[in-house]
Design a protein around this motif. Structure first.
Motif, PDB file in Angstrom:
ATOM      1  N   PHE A 361       0.834  -1.199   0.000  1.00 16.86           N
ATOM      2  CA  PHE A 361       0.000   0.000   0.000  1.00 16.86           C
ATOM      3  C   PHE A 361       0.867   1.247   0.000  1.00 16.86           C
ATOM      4  CE2 PHE A 361      -2.378  -3.294   2.355  1.00 16.86           C
ATOM      5  CZ  PHE A 361      -3.477  -3.433   1.512  1.00 16.86           C
ATOM      6  N   ARG A 362       0.288   2.348  -0.440  1.00 16.70           N
ATOM      7  CA  ARG A 362       0.953   3.647  -0.371  1.00 16.70           C
ATOM      8  C   ARG A 362       0.938   4.128   1.079  1.00 16.70           C
ATOM      9  NH1 ARG A 362      -1.160   8.003  -4.138  1.00 16.70           N
ATOM     10  NH2 ARG A 362       0.989   8.492  -4.660  1.00 16.70           N
ATOM     11  N   ARG A 363       1.788   5.096   1.345  1.00 21.19           N
ATOM     12  CA  ARG A 363       1.864   5.652   2.702  1.00 21.19           C
ATOM     13  C   ARG A 363       1.983   7.168   2.575  1.00 21.19           C
ATOM     14  NH1 ARG A 363       0.981   3.403   7.877  1.00 21.19           N
ATOM     15  NH2 ARG A 363       1.767   4.943   9.327  1.00 21.19           N
ATOM     16  N   MET A 364       0.869   7.798   2.149  1.00 23.43           N
ATOM     17  CA  MET A 364       0.901   9.240   1.898  1.00 23.43           C
ATOM     18  C   MET A 364      -0.099   9.981   2.779  1.00 23.43           C
ATOM     19  SD  MET A 364       0.563  11.179  -1.781  1.00 23.43           S
ATOM     20  CE  MET A 364       0.657  12.974  -1.891  1.00 23.43           C
ATOM     21  N   PHE A 365      -1.267   9.402   3.027  1.00 26.56           N
ATOM     22  CA  PHE A 365      -2.296  10.055   3.824  1.00 26.56           C
ATOM     23  C   PHE A 365      -1.867  10.075   5.292  1.00 26.56           C
ATOM     24  CE2 PHE A 365      -6.591  10.558   5.655  1.00 26.56           C
ATOM     25  CZ  PHE A 365      -7.073  11.574   4.828  1.00 26.56           C
ATOM     26  N   PRO A 366      -2.147  11.177   6.005  1.00 30.42           N
ATOM     27  CA  PRO A 366      -1.681  11.283   7.405  1.00 30.42           C
ATOM     28  C   PRO A 366      -2.283  10.204   8.303  1.00 30.42           C
ATOM     29  CG  PRO A 366      -2.496  13.408   6.586  1.00 30.42           C
ATOM     30  CD  PRO A 366      -2.862  12.397   5.573  1.00 30.42           C
ATOM     31  N   ASP A 367      -1.477   9.773   9.267  1.00 27.62           N
ATOM     32  CA  ASP A 367      -1.960   8.814  10.256  1.00 27.62           C
ATOM     33  C   ASP A 367      -2.951   9.471  11.199  1.00 27.62           C
ATOM     34  OD1 ASP A 367      -0.040   6.127  10.440  1.00 27.62           O
ATOM     35  OD2 ASP A 367       0.912   7.845   9.482  1.00 27.62           O
TER      36      ASP A 367
END
Length: 448
Positions: A361-367
């Motif tokens: 998966f991508r990891r761009m949206f804030p946690d």
């Protein structure tokens, strides 16, 4: 196998600790009391349930277990049984007793005080109150149930329940970056979602950080309104909870786990295995090296540790965080000696760590649940426009979780499964209607 969504609760009473499996967190305290009556023979009118051992937080029979904060495997509640309950009597003999005070007066002795001195073990009834006649074999078998011989065989410190854990590099980098922003001055916890392979290894594809309030020495997980949707999303993405990760400020090199971390790891393994059974569920420890970069090692706790936690034999040790205190009701023997605490290293099994450079998966949206972090539709737009397609832009665990907050727009039963299928199945495509819905939600022009 317990029913879906059910949990195992522990009930500590004057008669010991009971494990109540298959409890629905949505049921009421009163329904749990009725079950205690049916299974343990304690009438409801003689039961007083509380969240604390001192019974300063009594629970109302009409309140739900979830509202009372009793919704996770291993949660403990405390039962005070009235002294005149029939369960405390052997024939006509009462459990109450007397003692002579310093001034010569005769005083009644409480149950707790009497059992501390005269009980089979501290907090337990006298033998004759458990059964009328005892043989030596009966006694030895009874006593053995409360005795643990703790040992760590030489060469047996590598787990066979989990052969390895493969960690996603992007997930780790995001986790460590946030800890660096915090100056590594407090603990931090996240749950790991991924897959279990045929060789009993675990591959982590996503992590989720629940709401928490932490200090340099402890973590405190708070009620999570997203708990159900996290599990639902993981299932839609063909993932399951395979472990947890905790980070801590710098410690002495030999201080690996605190007693809180040991007990939490044991409870998580108990939940994953639905009891004291083997499970690949893994615990990952994150700590800073001398340069402030994150380092990772992985462990499991032993089956014996799982059993001791499930039975209430271990507790946190405020005097030495590197060990677990042994409950007075139980006996722990280490190197042929009875001990009041057990060093945490006795409970740890090493798990080899591997790193993946090919994230699923991508990891761009804030946690979620980070200090100073905001999630918004505008950020969805950034994710979609930076990708080659809408489906690729949505391939982000935290982004999908954010969409699920808008249940009226993105139905959990119909819309989200189809969106997730377009992400996980290479042969599936995202319906044009969903493409328009996402772009409208993110405030994008049709030509964007």
């Amino acid at each position: 196998m317990a029913a879906l969504g059910s949990v195992m609760l522990r009930v500590r009473s004057q008669l010991g600790i009971w494990r109540m499996s298959g409890v629905d967190p949505g049921s009421t305290v009163g329904e749990l009391m009725q079950r205690i009556t049916a299974e343990k023979g304690v009438p409801t009118e003689h039961q007083q349930l509380s969240k604390d051992a001192s019974h300063k937080q009594p629970l109302s029979p009409s309140s739900s277990l979830r509202a009372a904060g009793l919704a996770s495997n291993g949660d403990m509640l405390y039962l005070k049984i009235d002294a005149d309950a029939q369960v405390f009597h052997s024939g006509q003999e009462s459990r109450t007793s007397k003692k002579i005070g310093a001034d010569g007066s005769i005083m009644a002795v409480s149950f707790e005080e009497a059992t501390a001195e005269n009980g089979f073990r501290p907090g337990m009834p006298r033998l004759r109150d458990i059964k009328g006649t005892w043989t030596l074999t009966d006694f030895l078998e009874m006593d053995e149930q409360f005795t643990y011989r703790v040992k760590k065989d030489k060469g047996q410190n590598v787990s066979e329940m989990c052969t390895a854990v493969t960690l996603d590099g992007d997930c780790l980098n995001s986790f460590v970056t946030y800890l660096q922003q915090l100056g590594w001055n407090q603990e931090r916890v996240a749950f790991l979602y991924g897959t279990v392979e045929d060789d009993k290894s675990v591959t982590v594809h996503a992590i989720y950080e629940p709401p928490q309030e932490n200090t340099p020495e402890r973590f405190q997980l708070e009620d999570d309104p997203r708990a159900e949707q996290v599990e639902r999303l993981a299932d839609m993405l063909n993932l399951k909870k395979v472990g947890w990760i905790f980070a801590h400020p710098p410690r002495e090199e030999s201080f690996l786990f605190s007693s809180q971390e040991i007990m939490f790891a044991a409870l998580q393994q108990l939940e994953a295995a639905d009891g004291i059974e083997e499970t690949p569920f893994v615990t990952v420890r994150c700590h800073a090296n001398e340069e402030g970069h994150g380092e990772f090692d992985a462990y499991q706790v032993t089956l014996q540790c799982m059993e001791m936690v499930a039975e209430g034999a271990l507790d946190e040790n405020p005097k030495n965080r590197g060990s677990c205190a042994v409950s007075p009701t139980f006996t722990a023997i280490v190197e042929a000696k009875a001990v009041s605490s057990v060093e945490n290293q006795f409970f740890l099994l090493n798990v080899p760590v591997k790193h993946s450079t090919q994230p699923r998966f991508r990891r761009m949206f804030p946690d979620a649940n980070r200090i100073g972090t905001q999630q918004s539709p505008d950020l969805v737009k950034d994710c979609v426009t930076s990708a080659g397609s809408t489906a690729e832009g949505l391939s982000d665990f935290n982004l999908l979780l954010f969409l699920m907050d808008f249940k009226d727009m993105f139905s959990w039963e119909d819309d989200m499964p189809r969106i997730c299928q377009a992400i996980t199945d290479p042969d599936a495509t995202l319906d044009a209607g969903y493409d328009l819905l996402i772009r409208g939600f993110a405030g994008m022009e049709l030509g964007d």
